[in-house]
Design a protein around this motif. Structure first.
Motif, short mmCIF file in Angstrom:
data_model
loop_
_atom_site.label_atom_id
_atom_site.label_comp_id
_atom_site.label_asym_id
_atom_site.label_seq_id
_atom_site.Cartn_x
_atom_site.Cartn_y
_atom_site.Cartn_z
N ALA A 143 0.68 -1.30 -2.36
CA ALA A 143 0.26 -2.30 -1.38
C ALA A 143 0.57 -3.71 -1.85
N THR A 180 6.39 -2.54 8.24
CA THR A 180 6.45 -2.52 6.78
C THR A 180 7.72 -1.83 6.30
N ASP A 231 -3.07 -6.39 4.36
CA ASP A 231 -2.52 -5.04 4.20
C ASP A 231 -3.34 -4.15 5.12
#
Length: 355
Positions: free
Chosen positions: A165, A318, A234
């Motif tokens: 992350a 992402t 995140d």
């Protein structure tokens, strides 16, 4: 964006160092094609069993033993299966290796490890989603640093973990600040190396979890280390499992039974910060009560969406961001989600914790 500068390593060595020797031996660049990708798309489609068969067991990740403590303090109902091993593991690359070795059946990670696993050609799927709305990470500087904003990262050495992350938080922050990858030096490390890299001056900046910052600043704040807050989120806190585990009807049923406890445990922790501060942060992490309070003050309210549409869209963004930098190959992330489990977490919690 231009290709990133990677601390003097060529592109192949950079990727190999991040993916690990086992993935490199499999031929990382091509593993996301062919049989491995086909396996990932071939999700188990049989309906989940309504009851967990007797004798079923799972090996579940519990970083720093948080799950056992959470379940104990919340006094949740007994699980209808055996946990044969609570594995003290958290970092995405370590989880993927444990999945490969067959020593782990279910793990709790952010959104990027499943993307990395796909790139390595390892078939695994997401089975539960908790959406986070506030940042879980901030940027810490080495002692004596003059860096004050993300724009100041230009020309600096930044700790970067492609499979965690922290890595995607850094990439998103750079993009938001208008910095190209080629304007910084990404130093390939795993998150458990970040603190040492900061302390030694190997890197100028590293993303740290909110829970790590108080102890770091206590030790190095007087020497000029400081933190830089970011509004980069995140989004995903998730549970995921190898496809081979999900293909086992008994284990899939056990995972379906575990998800409500996982969700309820997070709700309990959010609603009882005082107990959690004392029992976990002070009792097991050796933080002061004040440090513990500063961490829980930043805690995200857990949110379990009945629909995964937003999560899939964020996961695609992402993956695309990583693909732009050449870290992975572009692919459709919808193959990473096992929709048989989609609404289980949401049904297990009060309405205010459903999104």
């Amino acid at each position: 964006m231009p290709a990133p500068s990677v601390s003097g390593l060529d592109r192949r060595l950079f990727l190999t160092s991040l993916l690990g020797a086992s993935a490199a031996a499999l031929g990382v660049g091509g593993c996301a094609k062919g049989d491995a990708a086909a396996d990932t798309r071939a999700a188990a489609v049989k309906p989940l069993a309504g009851k967990v068969p007797a004798g079923t067991s799972l090996k579940i990740a519990s970083y720093q033993n948080t799950q056992q403590l959470q379940f104990k303090l919340a006094k949740l109902p007994r699980l209808p299966f055996t946990v044969s091993d609570w594995v003290n593991i958290g970092a995405g690359p370590d989880v993927i290796n444990a999945f490969r070795a067959g020593s782990l059946d279910l793990a709790n990670n952010a959104g990027i490890p499943p993307i990395q696993a796909h790139y390595q050609g390892f078939a695994a799927k997401i089975v539960a989603i908790d959406v986070t709305r506030k940042p879980n990470y901030l940027f810490a500087t080495k002692p004596g640093s003059d860096i004050r904003t993300v724009r100041d990262f230009k020309g600096r050495r930044l700790a970067f973990s492609q499979g965690q992350a922290q890595g995607v938080v850094l990439l998103r922050a750079l993009k938001k600040a208008g910095l190209a990858y080629g304007e910084v030096t990404l130093v390939p490390l795993t998150s458990n190396q970040f603190l040492t890299a900061l302390q030694s001056g190997q890197v100028d900046v590293a993303p740290l979890a909110n829970s790590q910052a108080p102890a770091y600043l206590k030790q190095y704040g007087a020497k000029g280390a400081h933190t830089i807050a970011t509004d980069v989120v995140d989004l995903l806190n998730l549970l995921w499992a190898p496809q081979s585990v999900l293909n086992d009807p008994a284990k899939a049923a056990a995972i379906a039974a575990y998800i409500p406890r996982w969700a309820q445990g997070q709700v309990w922790t959010y609603e009882h910060p005082g107990v959690w501060n004392e029992e976990f942060y002070v009792g097991t992490q050796n933080l002061t009560l004040q440090q513990a309070k500063s961490i829980t003050a930043l805690a995200n309210k857990p949110l379990f969406p009945p629909s995964w549409d937003e999560a899939i869209a964020w996961e695609q963004e992402t993956a695309d961001l990583l693909a732009e930098g050449g870290f992975v190959k572009k692919f459709d992330v919808s193959s990473l989600f096992d929709h048989r489990f989609e609404s289980i977490a949401a049904r297990a919690v009060p309405a205010e914790y459903r999104k």
